[in-house]
Design a protein around this motif. Structure first.
Motif, PDB file in Angstrom:
ATOM      1  N   SER A   1       0.922  -1.265   0.185  1.00  0.00           N
ATOM      2  CA  SER A   1      -0.029  -0.136   0.020  1.00  0.00           C
ATOM      3  C   SER A   1       0.886   1.349  -0.134  1.00  0.00           C
ATOM      4  CB  SER A   1      -0.934   0.078   1.414  1.00  0.00           C
ATOM      5  OG  SER A   1      -0.034   0.020   2.443  1.00  0.00           O
TER       6      SER A   1
ATOM      7  N   ARG B   1       2.656   1.803  -3.610  1.00  0.00           N
ATOM      8  CA  ARG B   1       1.467   2.234  -4.441  1.00  0.00           C
ATOM      9  C   ARG B   1       1.516   3.755  -4.456  1.00  0.00           C
ATOM     10  NH1 ARG B   1      -2.963  -2.338  -3.760  1.00  0.00           N
ATOM     11  NH2 ARG B   1      -2.299  -3.970  -5.393  1.00  0.00           N
ATOM     12  N   ARG B   2       1.518   4.120  -3.102  1.00  0.00           N
ATOM     13  CA  ARG B   2       1.480   5.533  -3.067  1.00  0.00           C
ATOM     14  C   ARG B   2       2.529   6.261  -3.318  1.00  0.00           C
ATOM     15  NH1 ARG B   2       0.304  10.151  -3.131  1.00  0.00           N
ATOM     16  NH2 ARG B   2      -0.264  11.384  -1.686  1.00  0.00           N
TER      17      ARG B   2
ATOM     18  N   GLY C   1      -1.321   5.527  -7.606  1.00  0.00           N
ATOM     19  CA  GLY C   1      -1.215   5.580  -6.228  1.00  0.00           C
ATOM     20  C   GLY C   1      -1.025   7.228  -5.957  1.00  0.00           C
TER      21      GLY C   1
ATOM     22  N   ALA D   1      -3.966   2.637  -1.915  1.00  0.00           N
ATOM     23  CA  ALA D   1      -2.434   3.519  -1.453  1.00  0.00           C
ATOM     24  C   ALA D   1      -2.756   4.261  -0.224  1.00  0.00           C
ATOM     25  CB  ALA D   1      -1.997   4.403  -2.565  1.00  0.00           C
TER      26      ALA D   1
ATOM     27  N   PRO E   1      -5.023   7.743  -5.034  1.00  0.00           N
ATOM     28  CA  PRO E   1      -4.523   6.872  -3.542  1.00  0.00           C
ATOM     29  C   PRO E   1      -5.519   6.003  -3.220  1.00  0.00           C
ATOM     30  CG  PRO E   1      -4.208   9.017  -2.975  1.00  0.00           C
ATOM     31  CD  PRO E   1      -4.783   8.970  -4.475  1.00  0.00           C
TER      32      PRO E   1
END
Length: 510
Positions: free
Chosen positions: A106, A109-110, A116, A125, A120
């Motif tokens: 997570s 991804r951000r 993300g 994310a 997000p």
């Protein structure tokens, strides 16, 4: 210590009913400033921890392409969910391998994917906040890096590698683990996990010589720092003092004695274990391994044999060649690695596992046994996860499974297998690996042992098993500590070479 109770056995092994947050805040103690700085890490959480953590993650994503692939490949199919011993024992959904991976995924991804960064919430994310960092520390120290989940993952995602990356990031910003970092510091300073100095080690070996002489009437030597010996034995330091580990060390010595093999320990580098693997740090992994190279060069040995330790064998088999020059593929530009290559005898596998060595001697007819000496035991064997899923023995695939069993069958009459869904490549971890063998994680360790204890109970009830044979120091320590929680006698736990020691017929070859 709070009361700890073992989970009830499951009548049919099924996915447990979820208990969200069951293991929240139950991570291990963090390393203090002294332990951190001794390894070159910040002594406490750095002020710019957020930026430094993201930068380190970016560095690892570039350095280890596999980490990025693992971040992108997961489709949340759930194949791994019920394969983790810690999830089975704790029922905490964040101990599902897929959920533990997502703690990092997570954040990845951000900061490292376009969706993300732009949307997000739509892609799951998360910002890296202090709460998220604490969550990482908690749950990435509830993974023993056993890699069982990867056996069942259709994409081969290795949760262990994700755990190692997370731990390296945590240590880099000042949140290292006390147990692992303290042990690594002892190896750097003294040469073994226990911080056992050379004179104490010498005294211990002399005491063992006296004990074996009294028991057998034969002078079996436990040599240290003998230059020109054929074999350098690198074994876990638990073999030097703790039961049942020490009984396997006696077994190694008897094998060397009976085959007329000259061997030695090194007081400077007496430790096989390498906790650099557990914290995911290449520099620490290599620094520990280089002590072994130094000892081998100084003593002029021709062979390096590794004792009963699961992750030590994985490091030796998989990494020693590039880390230190032991084995095929040594760095051609590393002068000392090439010196060691020329010194070692390449008629033999370098390194060699002690079970390989012993079985080779059995097959050559160099060893004799009275198998009846083990008739009081009905034996089963636990495949240690780092041996089963991270290494090999011998010339054929699956040798890591067959060779220890062949040794057991050669020295004992009564051997049975546990449920095949819990052995070999599907073996369950003991629950104490990956740097988690610390008393502040005892609750986790007991719960993580549940699947193995269930399989053991089955063969105890059905086949009368009373001896659990192991080739891993961590497994021995873990089971002797947690087995009583499940109603087992800790003395049923022992090493493969403990059985060898019981049955071997010695001649006086001083």
């Amino acid at each position: 210590m709070a009361d700890i109770t073992a989970p009830a056995y499951r009548t049919i092994p099924i996915i447990p009913k979820l208990i969200p947050g069951a293991m929240e805040g139950k991570g291990p103690y963090t390393a203090n400033e002294k332990l951190q700085e001794a390894l070159g890490f910040p002594g406490q959480l750095v002020e710019d921890w957020h930026d430094k953590a993201i930068a380190k993650m970016g560095e690892l994503l570039e350095k280890y392409r596999s980490v990025r692939v693992f971040m992108d490949a997961c489709v949340h199919c759930g194949a791994c969910s019920d394969k983790c011993h810690y999830f089975i024992g704790t029922a905490d959904p964040k101990n599902m391998p897929v959920a533990r991976q997502d703690l990092m995924r997570s954040v990845y991804r951000r900061y490292f994917t376009l969706p993300g960064k732009l949307f997000p919430k739509l892609v799951g994310a998360r910002d890296l906040t202090r709460e998220v960092l604490d969550e990482w520390y908690n749950y990435f120290h509830q993974c023993s890096e056993c890699r069982r989940c990867s056996v069942f993952c259709p994409y081969g995602i290795d949760t262990a590698e994700i755990t190692m990356a997370a731990r390296e990031i945590l240590a880099e910003v000042g949140m290292g683990m006390k147990y692992s970092n303290e042990i690594i510091g002892k190896v750097h300073k003294i040469g073994n996990n226990l911080g056992l100095p050379g004179p104490a080690l010498t005294d211990t070996m002399e005491g063992l010589e006296e004990d074996v002489k009294e028991a057998t009437g034969i002078d079996v030597r436990f040599p240290i720092d003998v230059k020109g010996a054929e074999v350098l034995l690198i074994t876990p330091s638990a073999d030097f003092f703790a039961e049942p580990h020490i009984d396997s060390l006696i077994g190694y010595a008897k094998v060397f004695h009976a085959t007329g093999t000259s061997w030695t320990l090194s007081s400077m580098s007496s430790e096989a274990a390498n906790f650099g693997l557990f914290i995911g740090n290449y520099e620490q992994l290599r620094k520990v391994a280089l002590r072994i190279r130094q000892a081998a060069l100084e003593l002029g040995v021709k062979r390096i044999v590794v004792g009963e330790c699961g992750h030590a064998w994985r490091v030796a088999y998989s990494f020693w060649n590039t880390l230190s020059g032991v084995g095929e593929g040594a760095d051609e530009n590393d002068r000392f690695a090439q010196m060691l290559q020329k010194q070692l005898d390449h008629r033999y596998r370098q390194p060699t596992h002690i079970c390989e060595f012993t079985l080779d001697m059995i097959e050559r007819g160099a060893l004799s046994f009275d198998k009846s000496k083990n008739d009081k035991h009905v034996i089963t064997f636990h495949d240690s996860c780092n041996v089963a899923r991270g290494s090999r023995m011998g010339d054929r695939p699956g040798g890591q499974f067959e060779i220890p069993r062949s040794v057991i069958r050669a020295v004992a009459n009564n051997f049975v297998e546990m449920d095949p869904h819990t052995t070999r490549e599907q073996t369950f971890c003991c629950g104490g690996g990956g740097g988690l063998l610390t008393d502040d994680l005892m609750d986790l360790r007991v719960k993580g042992a549940l699947p193995r204890m269930e399989a053991l109970q089955q063969v105890v009830d059905d086949k009368g098993v009373n001896f659990l044979a192991l080739i891993c120091a961590i497994c021995k320590t873990q089971f002797t500590k947690v087995a009583p929680y499940y109603g087992f006698d800790r003395k049923m736990v022992g090493g493969v070479h403990q059985l060898v020691s019981n049955a071997i017929i010695l001649g006086d070859k001083r």
